[in-house]
Write an enzyme that holds these catalytic residues in place. Structure first.
Site, short mmCIF file in Angstrom:
data_model
loop_
_atom_site.label_atom_id
_atom_site.label_comp_id
_atom_site.label_asym_id
_atom_site.label_seq_id
_atom_site.Cartn_x
_atom_site.Cartn_y
_atom_site.Cartn_z
N ASP A 19 45.70 8.14 24.51
CA ASP A 19 44.23 8.47 24.17
C ASP A 19 43.79 9.28 25.55
O ASP A 19 44.12 8.75 26.57
CB ASP A 19 43.64 7.13 24.33
CG ASP A 19 41.91 7.35 24.02
OD1 ASP A 19 41.61 8.75 24.35
OD2 ASP A 19 41.17 6.46 23.74
N HIS A 58 32.57 29.25 11.80
CA HIS A 58 32.99 27.97 12.96
C HIS A 58 34.41 27.37 12.46
O HIS A 58 35.44 27.51 13.23
CB HIS A 58 32.11 26.86 12.86
CG HIS A 58 30.59 27.34 13.35
ND1 HIS A 58 30.36 28.68 14.22
CD2 HIS A 58 29.27 26.66 12.99
CE1 HIS A 58 29.06 28.68 14.29
NE2 HIS A 58 28.57 27.65 13.53
O1 LIG Z 1 25.92 27.49 13.42
C1 LIG Z 1 25.39 26.44 13.17
O2 LIG Z 1 25.92 25.25 13.96
C2 LIG Z 1 24.96 24.19 13.94
C3 LIG Z 1 25.93 22.98 14.38
O3 LIG Z 1 26.35 23.20 15.64
P1 LIG Z 1 26.83 22.22 16.67
O4 LIG Z 1 27.27 22.92 17.81
O5 LIG Z 1 25.56 21.13 17.01
O6 LIG Z 1 28.08 21.52 15.96
C4 LIG Z 1 24.48 23.74 12.43
O7 LIG Z 1 23.56 22.70 12.67
C5 LIG Z 1 23.76 24.71 11.85
O8 LIG Z 1 23.27 24.55 10.75
C6 LIG Z 1 24.80 26.05 11.78
O9 LIG Z 1 23.91 27.07 11.59
#
Ligand SMILES: O=C1O[C@H](COP(=O)(O)O)[C@@H](O)[C@H](O)[C@H]1O
Ligand SMILES: NC(=O)C1=CN([C@@H]2O[C@H](COP(=O)(O)OP(=O)(O)OC[C@H]3O[C@@H](n4cnc5c(N)ncnc54)[C@H](OP(=O)(O)O)[C@@H]3O)[C@@H](O)[C@H]2O)C=CC1
Length: 517
Positions: free
Chosen positions: A423, A275
């Site tokens: 902002d 990510h």
């Molecule tokens: O891929 C994952 O993402 C989540 C967080 O995703 P979000 O969209 O809520 O920010 C994370 O909690 C998880 O551990 C992970 O596998």
């Protein structure tokens, strides 16, 4: 494109049937079968089916074309699966009768097939069901489209892909078969390459959609527009002006029942290698030749390949107290639940600029943001620089926003300065606009054949090349996490690293999202 609509150049239509045939991406009409493998699981119920429901509700999945199938080993009936999913689509007590009716119609589109992931019997049965439904749906020139979403542990990807290839491929001329695979895609460079080779032997790259849901988030999708459609940023976005960049992910809860999974991966594999590194690419890459997916992904690969090896002294790992209390986590686990890692890019634009990538579970808040800190103004005639530097902050979640921290004159008779901000808070600026869920957008892309927001094989390889040496040392226990209190900012050492990297904190300044009242 006077309307300001997103313009993707790759779309070119056949003159014969302008709406139905996208020559590069396959047909956009005809029967569409969406198969969710691992339909009994957590991701399927929380994300995949709700995303399909939202697409259906907005008219992207017309009933005369679409059938949805769930597949898993668990033996349940169609109705049992539908009942399990219902609660994730709507809250009965708040819903109007119209909404309940839409939900019922959507659930009715779903059919469940039970079978193993490694034997042909189940997949032949699945194929038979798909064929039966295809014969009932509108099919432009008999075209069929088959989308397989693997909401499954990666350990079963190779056998599932083999079964799809053997038993369930689209049988029409000119139709298509696509597979969506989730992260974690491998555990290190070698295993990821092995998995890529196994899947690559069965499917061509344009059929494989490696999903990273951060690429579906609104403000992540906005990154290229922001950088390349605004003259303001073009001359500033480089080592001459930017002192450091932070990409931060924080969660205010721990592993919560996923300890067994998490302990095998840790925060770097769970969040950073995928990510946050994707976000990093969009901030740091050069301008692509065009918006064609291959042009964008070419630039991402280049910047990943320009990252220099991570230095030990530029890494801080943490593990929150109480993490090992989870019965599925070994008592001597060395797995980090927090990591702060500095990435450095060896190119003309970024040499000398630290990119501080930080992620942690069980911290004091939940948020994800990008923080671009500018250098001090040369010749400080207002003597105001101790108040803080210009910072451009992109808040990915919650409360999507972009704000620019500026020094301005304190209103009044005196000539004094104060920190303020320009902002753009989305909730206030785009009132009434519903921001789509990441999965919703990305699944629609898979149906449309747009791979722009999906990870290409060489991109994945380059990302594992960056982290594999560090991960191997952590796995061998050679790199130890500091412990930190759950609900804190993480280990104090991470703040020291940040300071060492040259980040200057603006003391006494807190941005709070504007309220609508
Ligand atoms: O891929 C994952 O993402 C989540 C967080 O995703 P979000 O969209 O809520 O920010 C994370 O909690 C998880 O551990 C992970 O596998
Ligand atoms: N859950 C989440 O929030 C997220 C998940 N992901 C990824 O999505 C994928 C699916 O995640 P998730 O739904 O949580 O996973 P689950 O553990 O819930 O597994 C999904 C389904 O796969 C089957 N399954 C589970 N373990 C095995 C096994 N060892 N061998 C064969 N089949 C198995 C089960 O179905 P049955 O027994 O009925 O066949 C299960 O219902 C994973 O790759 C995960 O990393 C990515 C981002 C977020």
């Amino acid at each position: 494109m006077g309307s300001g609509q997103w313009h993707v150049e790759k779309r070119c239509f056949s003159s014969e049937s302008p709406q139905s045939m996208d020559l590069e991406n396959g047909p956009e009409t005809g029967s569409l079968s969406i198969v969710v493998l691992g339909a009994s699981g957590d991701l399927a119920k929380k994300k995949t089916f709700p995303a399909l429901f939202h697409l259906y509700r907005q008219g992207f999945l017309p009933v005369d074309e679409v059938s949805i199938f769930g597949y898993a080993r668990t033996i349940i009936s169609n109705d049992e699966l539908r009942e399990r999913l219902r609660g994730y689509l709507v809250r009965d007590k708040d819903a109007s009768s119209e909404e309940l009716e839409v939900v019922a119609k959507f659930l009715h589109l779903i059919k469940y097939v039970s079978g193993p992931y490694d034997s042909e019997d189940g997949f032949r049965l699945l194929d038979k069901e798909i064929l039966e439904h295809e014969s009932l749906k509108t099919s432009a020139k008999g075209l069929s489209r088959r989308l397989f979403y693997l909401a499954l542990p990666p350990s079963v990807y190779p056998s599932v892909c083999k079964m799809i290839k053997t038993c369930c491929m689209n049988k029409s001329d000119g139709g298509w078969t696509r597979v969506v695979v989730e992260k974690p895609f491998g555990k290190d460079l070698e295993s990821a390459e092995q998995l890529s080779t196994q899947i690559g032997a069965l499917f061509e790259e344009p059929q494989i959609y490696r999903i990273d849901h951060y690429l579906g988030k609104e403000l992540v999708q906005n990154m290229l527009v922001l950088r390349f459609a605004n003259r303001l940023f073009l001359p500033l976005w480089n080592r001459d002006n930017i002192a450091n960049v932070q990409i931060v992910f924080r969660e205010d809860f721990g592993t919560e029942g996923r300890g067994g999974y998490f302990d095998q991966y840790g925060i770097i594999r769970d969040i950073i290698q995928n990510h946050l590194l994707q976000v990093f690419c969009l901030i740091a890459m050069e301008k692509p030749v065009s918006l064609k997916p291959e042009h964008i992904r070419d630039e991402k690969v280049k910047v990943l390949q320009s990252v220099v090896p991570i230095k030990d002294e530029e890494v801080v790992l943490g593990q929150y107290d109480g993490y090992r209390n989870d019965p599925t986590v070994p008592n001597n686990s060395n797995t980090p639940t927090f990591a702060s890692v500095i990435l450095r890019i060896d190119n003309e634009r970024w040499e000398g600029v630290p990119f501080i990538i930080k992620a942690g579970k069980a911290l004091n808040s939940r948020k994800a943001e990008i923080r671009v800190q500018f250098k001090d103004v040369p010749g400080d005639i207002f003597k105001c620089q101790k108040q803080g530097r210009n910072e451009f902050v992109i808040r990915l979640q919650p409360e999507e926003a972009m704000y620019m921290k500026l020094t301005v004159k304190q209103p009044g008779l005196e000539m004094s300065t104060v920190q303020s901000e320009l902002d753009l808070s989305y909730r206030q600026r785009y009132q009434g606009v519903k921001i789509p869920e990441a999965y919703e957008r990305l699944i629609l892309d898979t149906i449309r054949g747009d791979q722009q927001h999906f990870v290409r094989r060489d991109e994945l390889k380059a990302s594992w090349e960056i982290f594999t040496p560090l991960l191997h040392r952590i796995d061998k226990g050679e790199f130890k996490p500091f412990s930190y209190q759950a609900g804190s900012r993480g280990p104090a050492e991470a703040d020291k690293l940040l300071e060492k990297a040259g980040y200057v904190q603006t003391h006494g300044y807190v941005w709070s999202p504007p309220s609508l009242e």
